[in-house]
Design a protein around this motif. Structure first.
Motif, PDB file in Angstrom:
ATOM      1  N   LYS A   1       3.074  -3.990  11.261  1.00  0.00           N
ATOM      2  CA  LYS A   1       4.270  -4.583  11.848  1.00  0.00           C
ATOM      3  C   LYS A   1       5.557  -3.885  11.430  1.00  0.00           C
ATOM      4  O   LYS A   1       6.621  -4.493  11.363  1.00  0.00           O
ATOM      5  N   ILE A   2       5.446  -2.594  11.113  1.00  0.00           N
ATOM      6  CA  ILE A   2       6.669  -1.800  10.921  1.00  0.00           C
ATOM      7  C   ILE A   2       7.299  -1.660  12.300  1.00  0.00           C
ATOM      8  O   ILE A   2       8.476  -1.902  12.484  1.00  0.00           O
TER       9      ILE A   2
ATOM     10  N   SER B   1       0.733   9.100  20.117  1.00  0.00           N
ATOM     11  CA  SER B   1       1.653   8.883  19.003  1.00  0.00           C
ATOM     12  C   SER B   1       0.914   8.885  17.669  1.00  0.00           C
ATOM     13  O   SER B   1      -0.008   8.109  17.445  1.00  0.00           O
ATOM     14  N   ALA B   2       1.366   9.779  16.782  1.00  0.00           N
ATOM     15  CA  ALA B   2       0.666  10.010  15.516  1.00  0.00           C
ATOM     16  C   ALA B   2       0.707   8.802  14.580  1.00  0.00           C
ATOM     17  O   ALA B   2      -0.238   8.533  13.851  1.00  0.00           O
ATOM     18  N   HIS B   3       1.809   8.059  14.590  1.00  0.00           N
ATOM     19  CA  HIS B   3       1.985   7.016  13.574  1.00  0.00           C
ATOM     20  C   HIS B   3       1.875   5.608  14.127  1.00  0.00           C
ATOM     21  O   HIS B   3       1.911   4.644  13.372  1.00  0.00           O
ATOM     22  N   SER B   4       1.717   5.491  15.447  1.00  0.00           N
ATOM     23  CA  SER B   4       1.890   4.187  16.085  1.00  0.00           C
ATOM     24  C   SER B   4       0.902   3.106  15.648  1.00  0.00           C
ATOM     25  O   SER B   4       1.309   2.012  15.291  1.00  0.00           O
ATOM     26  N   ALA B   5      -0.411   3.431  15.662  1.00  0.00           N
ATOM     27  CA  ALA B   5      -1.422   2.400  15.459  1.00  0.00           C
ATOM     28  C   ALA B   5      -1.234   1.683  14.128  1.00  0.00           C
ATOM     29  O   ALA B   5      -1.150   0.459  14.056  1.00  0.00           O
ATOM     30  N   LYS B   6      -1.119   2.481  13.056  1.00  0.00           N
ATOM     31  CA  LYS B   6      -0.972   1.894  11.716  1.00  0.00           C
ATOM     32  C   LYS B   6       0.346   1.113  11.626  1.00  0.00           C
ATOM     33  O   LYS B   6       0.397   0.035  11.043  1.00  0.00           O
ATOM     34  N   SER B   7       1.399   1.693  12.211  1.00  0.00           N
ATOM     35  CA  SER B   7       2.709   1.033  12.165  1.00  0.00           C
ATOM     36  C   SER B   7       2.686  -0.318  12.867  1.00  0.00           C
ATOM     37  O   SER B   7       3.392  -1.238  12.471  1.00  0.00           O
ATOM     38  N   MET B   8       1.856  -0.429  13.916  1.00  0.00           N
ATOM     39  CA  MET B   8       1.758  -1.698  14.624  1.00  0.00           C
ATOM     40  C   MET B   8       0.975  -2.709  13.787  1.00  0.00           C
ATOM     41  O   MET B   8       1.341  -3.875  13.708  1.00  0.00           O
ATOM     42  N   THR B   9      -0.111  -2.263  13.159  1.00  0.00           N
ATOM     43  CA  THR B   9      -0.903  -3.158  12.317  1.00  0.00           C
ATOM     44  C   THR B   9      -0.042  -3.713  11.181  1.00  0.00           C
ATOM     45  O   THR B   9      -0.114  -4.890  10.839  1.00  0.00           O
TER      46      THR B   9
ATOM     47  N   GLN C   1      14.324   9.008   8.611  1.00  0.00           N
ATOM     48  CA  GLN C   1      14.510   9.715   9.880  1.00  0.00           C
ATOM     49  C   GLN C   1      15.574   9.014  10.722  1.00  0.00           C
ATOM     50  O   GLN C   1      16.409   9.648  11.354  1.00  0.00           O
ATOM     51  N   HIS C   2      15.541   7.698  10.666  1.00  0.00           N
ATOM     52  CA  HIS C   2      16.521   6.893  11.378  1.00  0.00           C
ATOM     53  C   HIS C   2      17.928   7.140  10.795  1.00  0.00           C
ATOM     54  O   HIS C   2      18.907   7.311  11.518  1.00  0.00           O
ATOM     55  N   ALA C   3      17.998   7.210   9.456  1.00  0.00           N
ATOM     56  CA  ALA C   3      19.283   7.461   8.788  1.00  0.00           C
ATOM     57  C   ALA C   3      19.818   8.843   9.150  1.00  0.00           C
ATOM     58  O   ALA C   3      20.991   8.998   9.498  1.00  0.00           O
ATOM     59  N   HIS C   4      18.941   9.847   9.101  1.00  0.00           N
ATOM     60  CA  HIS C   4      19.367  11.208   9.458  1.00  0.00           C
ATOM     61  C   HIS C   4      19.914  11.233  10.881  1.00  0.00           C
ATOM     62  O   HIS C   4      20.892  11.921  11.169  1.00  0.00           O
ATOM     63  N   SER C   5      19.261  10.493  11.784  1.00  0.00           N
ATOM     64  CA  SER C   5      19.685  10.477  13.182  1.00  0.00           C
ATOM     65  C   SER C   5      21.110   9.938  13.316  1.00  0.00           C
ATOM     66  O   SER C   5      21.909  10.455  14.090  1.00  0.00           O
TER      67      SER C   5
ATOM     68  N   PRO D   1       0.841  -1.197   0.000  1.00  0.00           N
ATOM     69  CA  PRO D   1       0.000   0.000   0.000  1.00  0.00           C
ATOM     70  C   PRO D   1       0.876   1.247   0.000  1.00  0.00           C
ATOM     71  O   PRO D   1       1.940   1.245   0.617  1.00  0.00           O
ATOM     72  N   GLU D   2       0.420   2.287  -0.694  1.00  0.00           N
ATOM     73  CA  GLU D   2       1.203   3.517  -0.787  1.00  0.00           C
ATOM     74  C   GLU D   2       1.498   4.090   0.612  1.00  0.00           C
ATOM     75  O   GLU D   2       2.591   4.589   0.861  1.00  0.00           O
ATOM     76  N   ALA D   3       0.513   3.990   1.507  1.00  0.00           N
ATOM     77  CA  ALA D   3       0.715   4.544   2.849  1.00  0.00           C
ATOM     78  C   ALA D   3       1.797   3.766   3.618  1.00  0.00           C
ATOM     79  O   ALA D   3       2.536   4.340   4.411  1.00  0.00           O
ATOM     80  N   TYR D   4       1.905   2.460   3.359  1.00  0.00           N
ATOM     81  CA  TYR D   4       2.962   1.637   3.974  1.00  0.00           C
ATOM     82  C   TYR D   4       4.315   2.126   3.474  1.00  0.00           C
ATOM     83  O   TYR D   4       5.243   2.343   4.259  1.00  0.00           O
ATOM     84  N   ARG D   5       4.398   2.342   2.158  1.00  0.00           N
ATOM     85  CA  ARG D   5       5.648   2.815   1.569  1.00  0.00           C
ATOM     86  C   ARG D   5       6.044   4.184   2.167  1.00  0.00           C
ATOM     87  O   ARG D   5       7.180   4.376   2.582  1.00  0.00           O
ATOM     88  N   GLN D   6       5.078   5.082   2.222  1.00  0.00           N
ATOM     89  CA  GLN D   6       5.368   6.432   2.729  1.00  0.00           C
ATOM     90  C   GLN D   6       5.769   6.400   4.206  1.00  0.00           C
ATOM     91  O   GLN D   6       6.679   7.105   4.621  1.00  0.00           O
ATOM     92  N   ASN D   7       5.082   5.556   4.961  1.00  0.00           N
ATOM     93  CA  ASN D   7       5.372   5.413   6.374  1.00  0.00           C
ATOM     94  C   ASN D   7       6.809   4.912   6.578  1.00  0.00           C
ATOM     95  O   ASN D   7       7.556   5.404   7.425  1.00  0.00           O
ATOM     96  N   LEU D   8       7.201   3.937   5.758  1.00  0.00           N
ATOM     97  CA  LEU D   8       8.563   3.402   5.844  1.00  0.00           C
ATOM     98  C   LEU D   8       9.595   4.446   5.443  1.00  0.00           C
ATOM     99  O   LEU D   8      10.629   4.590   6.098  1.00  0.00           O
ATOM    100  N   ILE D   9       9.311   5.169   4.356  1.00  0.00           N
ATOM    101  CA  ILE D   9      10.262   6.191   3.896  1.00  0.00           C
ATOM    102  C   ILE D   9      10.498   7.194   5.019  1.00  0.00           C
ATOM    103  O   ILE D   9      11.626   7.558   5.320  1.00  0.00           O
TER     104      ILE D   9
END
Lengths: 315, 95
Positions: free
Chosen positions: A213-214, A203-211, A38-42, A25-33
């Motif tokens: 499994k990101i 947390s803004a992104h948590s619920a979807k990310s858990m579903t 963000q992890h890489a920038h850190s 799903p596009e939202a999965y892709r965007q969420n991962l990006i």
């Protein structure tokens, strides 16, 4: 026949990894990006607070160790940018988004490293918190992210151990050294807890990310793990725990803790930490000063290509 | 069959989702598409994988045995890059 979406969810539920060429799903892709970049920038911005002390490390051994650690962070940034690129984005765009402030990096790196003890506190607490999060992310549903996490965790355990070893030396040293260690603990403990993000409910992104499994464990669960594991480490150093409200809860089998200052958290995220501007400005400057290297590589490649074409035509 | 005119391809197979592709061997083929088909026939007859990569052997740039010294020696005197280098007391050794 399953729809692509159903097939995607089937894989997620069956604990199968999603690989770059799979439908998603596009939202999965965007969420991962968002999350992986963000992890890489850190990782990359995280080189700055520690890099600050390389020239002033108190011994050659400590200097070599710190240099090695900072090198590792650069390498981890590369693993993570590469994993993000498998999602069809350009690295240059990711970096531009970070430099413009549109993309975030971990807020912790907006705190200054004021004393040598801060280097110990960062390795012990900041890398320690990162490891708790990253161990959990080894089981993330996106294949390239999961593999990057496994590689990073393998390399990272030295980071925490060198930091703690440094803290032992200071905490068991002279009264002045011990005071320095206590001060670093006091300043980095709470920001380290903030690294796990807002409470689950906020947390803004948590619920979807858990579903999807990101994310495999919630912010609060991971934070609790870190709080629990850090208590005996502080005790061993003989330092005072910065959380006055910390109390063992036998019923829960966990420590209860005081509330985090969320105003500070959002203040730093929104650009008003001590070093936000300095960190981004430094990144932009280093990027621009390195432009001639990238230009030279492009010019060399063009020259080589022209040469090959010439040779082919001559043959 | 003459293989002289065929390209040599290296074959990489991903055994399971989530794992890296792993080198399994090589084969000759006319083009990449054919190499993929051959690789399926030769290297995954017993469901050894879920994904195959083929790469032209001549496109692989490899380090040379002779380079080993200059490539890897510098790591030998940096034991502090390993977690085990740091001796911590038993009470806190689980990090």
């Amino acid at each position: 026949m399953m729809t692509p979406e159903q097939n995607f969810m089937r894989k997620i539920e069956a604990e199968e990894k999603i690989e770059p060429k799979d439908w998603m799903p596009e939202a999965y892709r965007q969420n991962l990006i968002r999350q992986i970049s963000q992890h890489a920038h850190s990782e990359v911005i995280g080189m700055q607070p520690e890099g600050n002390w390389i020239t002033r490390a108190p011994s050659l051994r400590r200097k070599a160790v710190l240099l090695s650690k900072v090198q590792d962070e650069g390498g981890h940034g590369l693993y993570l940018y590469s994993a993000t690129e498998t999602l069809g984005v350009k690295r240059a765009d990711l970096i531009a988004a970070m430099q413009s402030g549109e993309a975030k990096y971990a807020s912790i790196f907006n705190y200054p490293t004021q004393t040598w003890a801060d280097i110990g506190a960062i390795g012990w607490l900041v890398d320690g918190a990162a490891i708790v999060n990253q161990i959990s992310l080894q089981r993330t549903s996106y294949g390239p992210y999961s593999r990057a996490m496994i590689r990073i965790c393998k390399e990272e355990s030295f980071h925490q151990r060198q930091g703690y070893e440094l803290m032992i030396a200071l905490a068991h040293g002279s009264p002045a050294q011990k005071a320095m260690a206590q001060d670093a603990l006091n300043r980095f403990y709470w920001p380290a807890l903030m690294m796990f993000g807002p409470h689950d409910a906020e947390s803004a992104h948590s619920a979807k990310s858990m579903t999807w499994k990101i994310k495999r464990e919630t912010n609060d669960d991971l934070r609790q793990k870190f709080i629990d594991q850090t208590v005996p480490q502080i005790e061993f150093l003989g330092l005072v725990h910065p959380d006055q409200d910390l109390k063992w809860n036998a019923e829960r089998g966990h420590y209860d803790s005081g509330e985090i200052d969320w105003k500070e958290f959002y203040n730093v995220i929104n650009g008003n930490g001590h070093c936000n501007r300095q960190r981004v400005e430094h990144h932009i400057r280093a990027h621009e000063e390195g432009a001639w290297v990238r230009d030279a590589m492009t010019a060399y490649n063009a020259k080589q290509r022209a040469k090959t074409t010439e040779q082919r035509q001559a043959a | 069959m003459a293989t002289d005119n065929l390209e040599l391809y290296e074959v990489f197979v991903r055994a399971r989702r989530g794992l890296d592709h792993k080198h399994v061997g090589s084969l000759h083929a006319q083009d990449a598409e054919q190499a993929l088909e051959y690789a399926r026939d030769v290297y995954t007859r017993r469901s050894e994988g879920v994904s195959i990569w083929v790469v032209r052997s001549r496109d692989i740039c490899a380090s040379q045995e002779d380079d080993s010294e200059s490539f890897y020696d510098p790591s030998d005197d940096k034991p502090y890059r390993h977690a085990t280098y740091y001796q911590l007391p038993e009470a806190v050794n689980n990090m």
